[in-house]
Scaffold this active site. Sequence first.
Site, PDB file in Angstrom:
ATOM      1  N   GLU A  49      -1.861  -7.835   1.273  1.00  0.00           N
ATOM      2  CA  GLU A  49      -1.385  -6.530   1.442  1.00  0.00           C
ATOM      3  C   GLU A  49      -0.410  -6.278   2.505  1.00  0.00           C
ATOM      4  OE1 GLU A  49      -3.597  -2.139   2.249  1.00  0.00           O
ATOM      5  OE2 GLU A  49      -4.062  -3.934   3.416  1.00  0.00           O
TER       6      GLU A  49
ATOM      7  N   ASP B 107       2.173   2.386   3.346  1.00  0.00           N
ATOM      8  CA  ASP B 107       1.396   3.466   3.590  1.00  0.00           C
ATOM      9  C   ASP B 107       0.969   4.146   4.709  1.00  0.00           C
ATOM     10  OD1 ASP B 107      -1.173   5.267   2.278  1.00  0.00           O
ATOM     11  OD2 ASP B 107      -1.663   4.374   3.983  1.00  0.00           O
ATOM     12  N   LYS B 108       0.829   3.339   5.836  1.00  0.00           N
ATOM     13  CA  LYS B 108       0.583   3.902   7.152  1.00  0.00           C
ATOM     14  C   LYS B 108       1.879   4.626   7.935  1.00  0.00           C
ATOM     15  CE  LYS B 108      -3.048   0.684   7.850  1.00  0.00           C
ATOM     16  NZ  LYS B 108      -4.130   1.558   7.408  1.00  0.00           N
TER      17      LYS B 108
ATOM     18  N   ASP C   8      -0.954   0.756  -4.863  1.00  0.00           N
ATOM     19  CA  ASP C   8      -2.277   1.010  -5.054  1.00  0.00           C
ATOM     20  C   ASP C   8      -2.251   2.541  -5.480  1.00  0.00           C
ATOM     21  OD1 ASP C   8      -1.584   1.627  -2.415  1.00  0.00           O
ATOM     22  OD2 ASP C   8      -3.307   1.258  -1.901  1.00  0.00           O
ATOM     23  N   HIS C   9      -1.297   3.252  -4.964  1.00  0.00           N
ATOM     24  CA  HIS C   9      -0.845   4.623  -5.319  1.00  0.00           C
ATOM     25  C   HIS C   9       0.188   5.122  -5.050  1.00  0.00           C
ATOM     26  CE1 HIS C   9      -1.525   5.306  -1.113  1.00  0.00           C
ATOM     27  NE2 HIS C   9      -2.667   4.834  -1.037  1.00  0.00           N
TER      28      HIS C   9
ATOM     29  N   THR D 130      -8.052  -1.786   1.571  1.00  0.00           N
ATOM     30  CA  THR D 130      -7.641  -2.589   0.428  1.00  0.00           C
ATOM     31  C   THR D 130      -8.200  -3.970   0.588  1.00  0.00           C
ATOM     32  OG1 THR D 130      -5.599  -1.264   0.402  1.00  0.00           O
ATOM     33  CG2 THR D 130      -5.697  -3.516  -0.689  1.00  0.00           C
TER      34      THR D 130
ATOM     35  N   ASP E  46       0.724  -1.156   0.022  1.00  0.00           N
ATOM     36  CA  ASP E  46       0.036   0.222   0.001  1.00  0.00           C
ATOM     37  C   ASP E  46       0.780   1.199  -0.101  1.00  0.00           C
ATOM     38  OD1 ASP E  46      -1.909   2.049   0.736  1.00  0.00           O
ATOM     39  OD2 ASP E  46      -3.269   0.320   0.852  1.00  0.00           O
TER      40      ASP E  46
ATOM     41  N   HIS F 148      -0.946  11.208   0.230  1.00  0.00           N
ATOM     42  CA  HIS F 148      -0.427  10.632  -1.037  1.00  0.00           C
ATOM     43  C   HIS F 148      -0.043  11.327  -2.230  1.00  0.00           C
ATOM     44  CE1 HIS F 148      -3.775   7.499   0.095  1.00  0.00           C
ATOM     45  NE2 HIS F 148      -2.894   7.399   1.219  1.00  0.00           N
TER      46      HIS F 148
ATOM     47  N   HIS G 184       2.380   8.061   5.958  1.00  0.00           N
ATOM     48  CA  HIS G 184       1.651   8.961   6.237  1.00  0.00           C
ATOM     49  C   HIS G 184       2.228   9.634   7.693  1.00  0.00           C
ATOM     50  CE1 HIS G 184      -2.078   9.020   3.741  1.00  0.00           C
ATOM     51  NE2 HIS G 184      -1.808   7.562   4.045  1.00  0.00           N
TER      52      HIS G 184
ATOM     53  N   SER H  49      -6.887   4.413  -1.043  1.00  0.00           N
ATOM     54  CA  SER H  49      -6.599   3.221  -1.261  1.00  0.00           C
ATOM     55  C   SER H  49      -8.052   2.608  -1.609  1.00  0.00           C
ATOM     56  CB  SER H  49      -6.124   2.566   0.025  1.00  0.00           C
ATOM     57  OG  SER H  49      -4.725   3.031   0.301  1.00  0.00           O
TER      58      SER H  49
ATOM     59  N   ARG I 251     -15.721   3.660   3.008  1.00  0.00           N
ATOM     60  CA  ARG I 251     -14.682   2.826   3.627  1.00  0.00           C
ATOM     61  C   ARG I 251     -14.748   2.826   5.288  1.00  0.00           C
ATOM     62  NH1 ARG I 251      -8.620   4.984   2.528  1.00  0.00           N
ATOM     63  NH2 ARG I 251      -8.121   3.615   4.251  1.00  0.00           N
TER      64      ARG I 251
ATOM     65  N   ASP J 168      -9.835  -2.742   6.701  1.00  0.00           N
ATOM     66  CA  ASP J 168      -9.322  -1.768   5.932  1.00  0.00           C
ATOM     67  C   ASP J 168      -9.757  -1.686   4.613  1.00  0.00           C
ATOM     68  OD1 ASP J 168      -8.139   0.587   6.568  1.00  0.00           O
ATOM     69  OD2 ASP J 168      -5.957   0.021   6.371  1.00  0.00           O
TER      70      ASP J 168
HETATM   71 ZN    ZN Z   1      -2.945   6.070   2.658  1.00  0.00          ZN
END
Ligand code: ZN
Length: 468
Positions: free
Chosen positions: A338, A343-344, A385-386, A179, A67, A435, A347, A120, A190, A177
């Site tokens: 995943e 990602d987390k 994913d991004h 994803t 992610d 992101h 951030h 996501s 979500r 979550d």
């Molecule tokens: Zn994120």
Amino acid sequence: MKRLPLVTLAVGTALGLAVGVAGTLAYDASPDDTDAPTTGPTDGPTTQPSAEPGQAAPRSVILLIGDGMDDSMITAARNYSVGAAGRLVLDGLPATGAMTTYGLVPGPGPDHAIDYVSDSAATASGFSTGVKTIDGRISQGPSDATVVPGEDHETVLEAFARAGKRTGNVSTADITDATPAAAATHVNDRTCQDPTTMSACPAALKSAGGRGSIAEQLLDAGVDLLLGGGQQRFDRALEDGSASLLDHATTDRGYRSVRTADELAAVDDLAGGRLLGLFAPVHLTRKYAPLEARPGGATTADGRCVEQDRGTEPTVAQMTSTALDLLDDPDGFFLQVEAASVDKAEHERDICGAIGELEDLDEAVETALDYQGEHPDTLVVVTGDHAHSTQIVMDDKGGIDTATVTTADGDPMTVAYSTAYREATDGKERGKATHTGTQIRVAAIGPGAERVTGVIDQTELHAIMLGQ
Ligand SMILES: [Zn+2]
């Protein structure tokens, strides 16, 4: 250095296409490769002619998602883990391309404005269903507003399940979550992860005739394996208060519950029922303790990331290994894995957290490639994913949040987070990095892998995974 095999592979792929053979790209699990250390440089897999020329659809699919894993983060992790000239396992996949990940802005449609930086939920919905959608949306199409449900679209996992094949859904996040949710559930927002968090999804309530929360839908979907975090979530009650989600899973939905790596490793087959593995209260613990960037720079005592105790939790590679043992079947399977905390951690501007999670994903990729080497009719796709926030920069000057680590080369590498909020605003906390919108890497091996070369959009993965 290690580039030669990759160049050779690209030529081999091009030749395969030039002669019109819909050949497959298979992983050569030679003893040398199998024994190679995950964190060391490898020569990578090699291309072999397909054993079954012209084969269309993969029998099984293993989709591994980092992610927020973009090229910048892959480069940072490679520098740190194996050095600038080294290669991660995921670098060795023979078919590699670029993938666009944009989303849509809510509105009347059918022509929606483009959302150049998507989340996501929208991105996972894109590759799960083949349909672009809006931020926060879980495997439903776009609509006028977040609170207005879109049209449900079948996911790859659901298509495999409908064909009678086994399915698995693994994440290092709370399993509800975005994803993992997008693999097998459909809801307009979500945040509607359990029956107590449905304020944004009134129409989805079971009492309103809807499909229910993400947790309920995951259980209703009959996914054979659900492995991740989310113990707190599944301790919550059903809408009518009659039982906890966990009791509902084990009593009404045929799940066995495991809570530790040892309990997971002790499961030999699916004959005893589906498997619900919840290994942490919320998200699983990251490999490394945080190193958060800040104005003026941050680092650790020796520049290296510090491993932290993960208690009884399995790694994503251990979850992947068990999942493959249990899903392996002559009819095939679909498995999504995943690594959520790339990602987390990004951030949080936590470079060590993100690197450790990517190292963990790379181990899971090796596990998947070992399986693919023995089962060449399996398609393995590794992607993000991004794009995200981490940038490799020259120094810690300039007032941007930065952190410096010592790489495997023994040299300093500084990263910056220019998207981190300067001030708390619009509900975002100071320092929260967001992101970004650049294209990301997609790589694959097995039937259909040649279709991820060049530039594709992530919605195309849907048809590629289904062999359509
Ligand atoms: Zn994120």
